[in-house]
Motif scaffolding. Structure first.
Motif, short mmCIF file in Angstrom:
data_model
loop_
_atom_site.label_atom_id
_atom_site.label_comp_id
_atom_site.label_asym_id
_atom_site.label_seq_id
_atom_site.Cartn_x
_atom_site.Cartn_y
_atom_site.Cartn_z
N VAL A 170 48.10 37.28 45.86
CA VAL A 170 47.77 38.37 44.95
C VAL A 170 46.28 38.36 44.60
O VAL A 170 45.70 37.30 44.35
N ALA A 171 45.70 39.56 44.59
CA ALA A 171 44.35 39.74 44.05
C ALA A 171 44.45 40.59 42.80
O ALA A 171 45.05 41.67 42.82
N LEU A 172 43.90 40.10 41.71
CA LEU A 172 43.85 40.85 40.45
C LEU A 172 42.41 41.32 40.25
O LEU A 172 41.49 40.51 40.18
N ILE A 173 42.24 42.64 40.18
CA ILE A 173 40.91 43.24 40.21
C ILE A 173 40.67 44.03 38.93
O ILE A 173 41.54 44.78 38.49
N GLU A 176 36.89 39.78 38.90
CA GLU A 176 36.38 40.43 37.71
C GLU A 176 35.06 41.14 38.01
O GLU A 176 34.41 40.88 39.02
N ASN A 177 34.71 42.08 37.13
CA ASN A 177 33.48 42.86 37.29
C ASN A 177 33.42 43.51 38.67
O ASN A 177 32.36 43.58 39.31
N THR A 178 34.57 43.96 39.13
CA THR A 178 34.69 44.61 40.44
C THR A 178 35.32 45.98 40.23
O THR A 178 36.51 46.09 39.92
N ARG A 179 34.54 47.03 40.40
CA ARG A 179 35.04 48.38 40.16
C ARG A 179 35.44 49.02 41.48
O ARG A 179 34.59 49.28 42.35
N ILE A 180 36.72 49.28 41.64
CA ILE A 180 37.22 49.98 42.83
C ILE A 180 36.89 51.47 42.69
O ILE A 180 37.10 52.06 41.64
N VAL A 181 36.40 52.06 43.77
CA VAL A 181 36.00 53.47 43.72
C VAL A 181 36.76 54.33 44.72
O VAL A 181 36.72 55.57 44.64
#
Length: 381
Positions: A33-36, A171-176
């Protein structure tokens, strides 16, 4: 999916209480799992709310979930593995006018039918339960199952638990943007990073509308900009969680003495682009109502005020389930009073994804009801 920098079984986008809970149970269930999150774990909407755990402000349809979630909060050190500063106490929802009393009685009856242990008491009895209460209360709803969590400690606890479970934290990763591939999806972050995932969970709360748009769907989400304030440390002035029948007040005193004042008085702002600002007259209205309810608050000083974000759908019920047209993209969010019932709803969705049987159905919250013309897809095992 050539070019993706990492590949996981499930990418959970949104690391508030709901997203963090889903990611935790999936990771413990053996999934990669990746939690973003665009910020830090439980530091966006989940980090700036009052942390109230109450049945009296929870939608009737959510009461069975809220009761189970309350037990989760009360036993957090056992299942989460870390302390979250939960205080379990009694709660009162009060009425000062005949109109409020009528509204209170109607709502209490419906919640009691759904299983909430709420009883109506007169003003004198309410004053015995909460000695700091105003003597002008006409009627009160008394609930034995209430309390609050410390939002700051909650974020720390979830982060530690997720690390222990082996989840990948982004963290501090904004998916666009998101692109569909042969065996799943590629999520593209601002700055160029990519994450490939067989399944995606959108748990962005007030940002769910933006997230659904990555997959060509319009999921209308309303964002409430709730104002909150906190006092200096005071000698004990209250022992319960207090609210008012109209919903315009939420009060609790933390063990170290500060009192958090909320109740949905609105500020202004945009959850995506900002800026956000306090509305002075709403701030004063909230504080005056708090002081009217607990007169001893008049002796204290406000040290800080801020804005909390709360997502709401058209029918004020959660959005949970597969996104129409994308059976491997699941949504979980916009849970009204999300701290109260959110963890159990999130746990149920994670268990469903792991193929486990659930004791409560999430079907009433299916996402398709919120998207015009959509047919509800079947969630894959």
């Amino acid at each position: 999916m050539a070019g993706a920098h990492d590949s996981v079984d499930v990418a959970v986008v949104g690391a508030g209480v709901i997203g963090a809970t889903i990611a935790l149970f999936l990771a413990r269930g053996g999934m990669k799992v990746a939690l973003i999150d665009r910020g830090l774990i439980c530091r966006q909407a989940s980090g700036v709310n009052a942390g109230t755990l109450t049945m009296q402000m929870t939608r009737v349809a959510l009461i069975p979930f809220a009761l189970r979630a309350h037990h989760m909060w009360a036993t957090a050190p056992q299942w989460l593995g870390h302390e979250v500063g939960v205080v379990v106490c009694e709660g009162l929802s009060v009425a000062f006018t005949d109109g409020e009393a009528e509204l209170l009685a109607e709502r209490a009856a419906k919640r009691r039918t759904a299983g909430a242990p709420i009883e109506l008491v007169d003003g004198a009895r309410a004053g015995q339960i909460e000695p700091g209460l105003s003597d002008q209360v006409k009627l009160a709803g008394h609930c034995r199952v209430d309390g609050f969590a410390n939002a700051y400690l909650t974020g720390i606890a979830y982060r530690r638990a997720l690390v222990d479970a082996g989840a990948s934290i982004r963290e501090n990763t904004r998916i666009v943007a998101a692109e569909e591939g042969a065996s799943g999806y590629v999520l593209r972050a601002q700055g160029g990073a990519m994450i490939a995932a067989r399944r995606v969970v959108l748990a962005g709360g007030v940002w769910l509308q933006e997230m659904a748009a990555w997959f060509g769907q319009r999921l209308p989400i309303k964002c409430l900009i709730n104002q909150l304030a906190v006092t200096e440390r005071l000698a004990p002035v209250m022992r319960t969680v207090l609210g008012i029948a109209s919903g315009l007040l939420s009060l609790k005193q933390y063990p170290h003495g500060t009192v958090v004042i909320g109740g949905g008085w609105q500020g202004i702002g945009d959850p995506v682009h900002g800026p956000r600002a306090i509305v002075p007259e709403n701030f004063l209205g909230n504080v005056r109502l708090a002081s009217h309810t607990v007169p001893r608050l008049m002796s204290g000083r406000i040290v800080r005020a801020w804005l909390g974000l709360e997502a709401e759908t058209a029918d004020a019920l959660p959005a949970v389930g597969a996104l129409p047209g994308h059976p491997h993209v699941l949504v979980c969010g916009s849970v009204h009073s999300g701290y109260t019932s959110g963890p159990y709803i999130a746990k149920l969705l994670a268990e469903q994804m792991l193929g486990h049987a659930a004791d409560l159905s999430l079907q009433p919250f299916d996402v398709a009801r919120l998207i015009e013309g959509a047919n509800s897809p079947t969630m894959p095992p």
